[in-house]
Scaffold this motif. Structure first.
Motif, PDB file in Angstrom:
ATOM      1  N   PHE A  62      18.595 -11.264   5.756  1.00  0.00           N
ATOM      2  CA  PHE A  62      19.028 -10.029   5.549  1.00  0.00           C
ATOM      3  C   PHE A  62      17.771  -9.399   4.602  1.00  0.00           C
ATOM      4  CE2 PHE A  62      22.940 -12.408   5.914  1.00  0.00           C
ATOM      5  CZ  PHE A  62      24.004 -11.177   6.155  1.00  0.00           C
ATOM      6  N   GLY A  63      17.392  -8.265   5.064  1.00  0.00           N
ATOM      7  CA  GLY A  63      16.439  -7.472   4.312  1.00  0.00           C
ATOM      8  C   GLY A  63      16.650  -6.195   3.767  1.00  0.00           C
ATOM      9  N   SER A  64      16.381  -5.761   2.516  1.00  0.00           N
ATOM     10  CA  SER A  64      16.808  -4.316   2.131  1.00  0.00           C
ATOM     11  C   SER A  64      15.751  -3.305   2.274  1.00  0.00           C
ATOM     12  CB  SER A  64      17.016  -4.175   0.582  1.00  0.00           C
ATOM     13  OG  SER A  64      15.933  -4.696  -0.276  1.00  0.00           O
ATOM     14  N   ASP A  65      14.197  -4.036   2.657  1.00  0.00           N
ATOM     15  CA  ASP A  65      13.090  -3.398   2.705  1.00  0.00           C
ATOM     16  C   ASP A  65      12.869  -2.489   1.544  1.00  0.00           C
ATOM     17  OD1 ASP A  65      10.725  -2.514   3.881  1.00  0.00           O
ATOM     18  OD2 ASP A  65      11.715  -1.629   5.899  1.00  0.00           O
ATOM     19  N   ALA A  66      13.446  -2.700   0.370  1.00  0.00           N
ATOM     20  CA  ALA A  66      13.314  -2.076  -1.069  1.00  0.00           C
ATOM     21  C   ALA A  66      11.867  -1.787  -1.238  1.00  0.00           C
ATOM     22  CB  ALA A  66      14.245  -2.599  -1.922  1.00  0.00           C
ATOM     23  N   HIS A  67      11.524  -0.588  -1.619  1.00  0.00           N
ATOM     24  CA  HIS A  67      10.387  -0.075  -2.233  1.00  0.00           C
ATOM     25  C   HIS A  67      10.513   0.237  -3.617  1.00  0.00           C
ATOM     26  CE1 HIS A  67       9.002  -0.396   2.091  1.00  0.00           C
ATOM     27  NE2 HIS A  67       7.834  -0.208   1.942  1.00  0.00           N
TER      28      HIS A  67
ATOM     29  N   THR B 120       7.549  -9.358   0.194  1.00  0.00           N
ATOM     30  CA  THR B 120       6.933  -9.448   1.442  1.00  0.00           C
ATOM     31  C   THR B 120       6.019  -8.357   1.592  1.00  0.00           C
ATOM     32  OG1 THR B 120       8.988  -8.343   2.560  1.00  0.00           O
ATOM     33  CG2 THR B 120       8.585 -11.021   2.683  1.00  0.00           C
ATOM     34  N   GLU B 121       4.831  -8.267   0.933  1.00  0.00           N
ATOM     35  CA  GLU B 121       4.061  -7.156   0.606  1.00  0.00           C
ATOM     36  C   GLU B 121       3.500  -6.892   2.208  1.00  0.00           C
ATOM     37  OE1 GLU B 121       4.603  -5.492  -1.918  1.00  0.00           O
ATOM     38  OE2 GLU B 121       4.939  -7.231  -3.265  1.00  0.00           O
ATOM     39  N   HIS B 122       3.193  -5.703   2.419  1.00  0.00           N
ATOM     40  CA  HIS B 122       2.531  -4.979   3.663  1.00  0.00           C
ATOM     41  C   HIS B 122       1.292  -5.775   3.919  1.00  0.00           C
ATOM     42  CE1 HIS B 122       5.419  -2.058   5.194  1.00  0.00           C
ATOM     43  NE2 HIS B 122       5.507  -1.577   3.800  1.00  0.00           N
TER      44      HIS B 122
ATOM     45  N   TYR C  80       0.797  -1.258   0.016  1.00  0.00           N
ATOM     46  CA  TYR C  80       0.046  -0.100   0.123  1.00  0.00           C
ATOM     47  C   TYR C  80       0.765   1.324  -0.016  1.00  0.00           C
ATOM     48  CZ  TYR C  80       0.825   0.211   5.231  1.00  0.00           C
ATOM     49  OH  TYR C  80       1.522   0.208   6.483  1.00  0.00           O
ATOM     50  N   ASP C  81       1.993   1.133   0.355  1.00  0.00           N
ATOM     51  CA  ASP C  81       3.066   2.514   0.436  1.00  0.00           C
ATOM     52  C   ASP C  81       3.717   2.718  -0.814  1.00  0.00           C
ATOM     53  OD1 ASP C  81       4.505   0.180   1.480  1.00  0.00           O
ATOM     54  OD2 ASP C  81       5.336   1.215   2.846  1.00  0.00           O
ATOM     55  N   ARG C  82       3.364   1.850  -1.987  1.00  0.00           N
ATOM     56  CA  ARG C  82       4.463   1.579  -3.093  1.00  0.00           C
ATOM     57  C   ARG C  82       4.513   3.118  -3.584  1.00  0.00           C
ATOM     58  NH1 ARG C  82      -0.913   0.126  -3.718  1.00  0.00           N
ATOM     59  NH2 ARG C  82      -2.162   1.503  -4.858  1.00  0.00           N
ATOM     60  N   LYS C  83       5.804   3.175  -4.337  1.00  0.00           N
ATOM     61  CA  LYS C  83       6.174   4.246  -4.920  1.00  0.00           C
ATOM     62  C   LYS C  83       5.658   4.127  -6.491  1.00  0.00           C
ATOM     63  CE  LYS C  83       8.052   5.197  -1.157  1.00  0.00           C
ATOM     64  NZ  LYS C  83       7.638   6.229  -0.340  1.00  0.00           N
ATOM     65  N   PRO C  84       5.763   5.373  -7.275  1.00  0.00           N
ATOM     66  CA  PRO C  84       5.525   5.258  -8.790  1.00  0.00           C
ATOM     67  C   PRO C  84       6.443   4.474  -9.410  1.00  0.00           C
ATOM     68  CG  PRO C  84       5.335   7.466  -7.965  1.00  0.00           C
ATOM     69  CD  PRO C  84       5.784   6.860  -6.839  1.00  0.00           C
ATOM     70  N   GLU C  85       7.494   4.060  -9.011  1.00  0.00           N
ATOM     71  CA  GLU C  85       8.539   3.295  -9.506  1.00  0.00           C
ATOM     72  C   GLU C  85       8.549   1.917  -9.078  1.00  0.00           C
ATOM     73  OE1 GLU C  85      10.167   7.235  -8.836  1.00  0.00           O
ATOM     74  OE2 GLU C  85       9.252   5.967  -7.534  1.00  0.00           O
ATOM     75  N   SER C  86       7.609   1.456  -8.266  1.00  0.00           N
ATOM     76  CA  SER C  86       7.670   0.315  -7.511  1.00  0.00           C
ATOM     77  C   SER C  86       7.372  -0.855  -8.627  1.00  0.00           C
ATOM     78  CB  SER C  86       6.796  -0.070  -6.618  1.00  0.00           C
ATOM     79  OG  SER C  86       7.144   0.916  -5.276  1.00  0.00           O
TER      80      SER C  86
ATOM     81  N   VAL D 243      17.113  -2.880  -3.830  1.00  0.00           N
ATOM     82  CA  VAL D 243      17.227  -4.427  -3.668  1.00  0.00           C
ATOM     83  C   VAL D 243      18.572  -4.750  -3.482  1.00  0.00           C
ATOM     84  CG1 VAL D 243      16.889  -6.574  -4.834  1.00  0.00           C
ATOM     85  CG2 VAL D 243      15.043  -4.952  -5.028  1.00  0.00           C
ATOM     86  N   GLY D 244      18.964  -5.236  -2.294  1.00  0.00           N
ATOM     87  CA  GLY D 244      20.179  -5.669  -2.027  1.00  0.00           C
ATOM     88  C   GLY D 244      21.341  -4.492  -1.542  1.00  0.00           C
TER      89      GLY D 244
END
Length: 273
Positions: A235-240, A42-44, A16-22, A245-246
């Protein structure tokens, strides 16, 4: 260059907190470019209302509303995962969710997890109870002194670990640190708060995430987890966005190695003590 570990905490256009570039596809392409062997999307999975059986009703009078929160579009999410697996056959692509406040919304979470469609389930804490309301921790930065905020936050994380067994990895143990004012946080002063969380996590034989979006965990912090019996690190980048990533995984590997953990059985495994 040494191999990078799997990225077990990535978000895409389905959070739900996606970015335009997600983009799930672009995130996979970035993982392949870096040599990351696996990604877990791992989506919210958060809730702002409760149902019968959710423990939150016994602790709060209200939940701070977040209009962004919406149900996970599981049908299209799974279709996108299938497309990624087809397009990137050399990359392991896992399904997953990041469950917020699982100890408070256990019945609501179980309803989703019963679909049985998730390879990786993270548990996270983004909120604390303040004056009878469940609120996001960032809203309290100017309300509570940093030591009190961190103590209350880590106490809530302990409740999460002790109150839910629905997740296998504890995400960003000190999420609240992202928001505190520079120079106001003293990690050593909260050693016992951390150790209490780590003891509970270790007793349940679950993994601790080293999150590279948050201020990077110290060697001391990860070592406290090992000393309290912790056996596995994720390990997790929590990338949005795809290019995160990484992110900073080489530094994270240095920290985890210095704390006494080593690569697991295969490139997709957690790191082990």
């Amino acid at each position: 260059m040494r191999p990078l570990p799997s990225d077990n905490h990535v978000h895409s256009q389905f959070s739900y907190d996606r970015k335009p570039e997600s983009s799930m596809l672009a995130a996979c392409a970035r993982a392949v470019e870096l040599g990351v062997p696996s990604v877990a999307f791992t989506e919210h999975l958060d809730f702002s209302v409760w149902q019968a059986g959710d423990a939150v009703a016994a602790r709060v009078s209200a939940v701070e509303p977040d209009p962004r929160i919406q149900p996970l579009d599981l049908e299209h999410y799974l279709a996108s995962v299938a497309e990624c697996r087809d397009r990137f056959p050399d990359l392991r692509v896992l399904t997953g969710v990041e469950s917020g406040e699982a100890h408070l919304f256990g019945a609501s979470l179980d309803q989703v997890l019963r679909t049985g469609r998730f390879d990786r389930v993270l548990g996270s804490c983004h909120a604390v109870v303040h004056e009878g309301v469940l609120v996001e921790v960032d809203t309290l930065v100017d309300v509570l002194p940093t030591p009190e905020l961190m103590h209350r936050y880590l106490a809530e994380v302990l409740r999460l670990v002790e109150g839910s067994y629905a997740f296998e990895v504890l995400a960003h143990v000190d999420f609240a640190r992202r928001y505190v004012r520079p120079g106001t946080f003293d990690e050593a002063a909260h050693e016992e708060d951390y150790r209490a969380v780590f003891r509970a996590l270790a007793r349940s034989d679950r993994a601790l995430e080293v999150n590279t979006k948050s201020p990077l965990a110290s060697v001391d912090q990860v070592r406290w987890f090992r000393e309290e019996g912790g056996r596995a690190v994720s390990f997790g980048s929590d990338a949005h966005v795809p290019w995160m990533v990484g992110s900073d995984f080489e530094l994270a590997v240095d920290v985890v190695e210095a704390a006494g953990f080593r690569p697991g059985r295969d490139p997709y495994d957690f790191w082990r003590a």
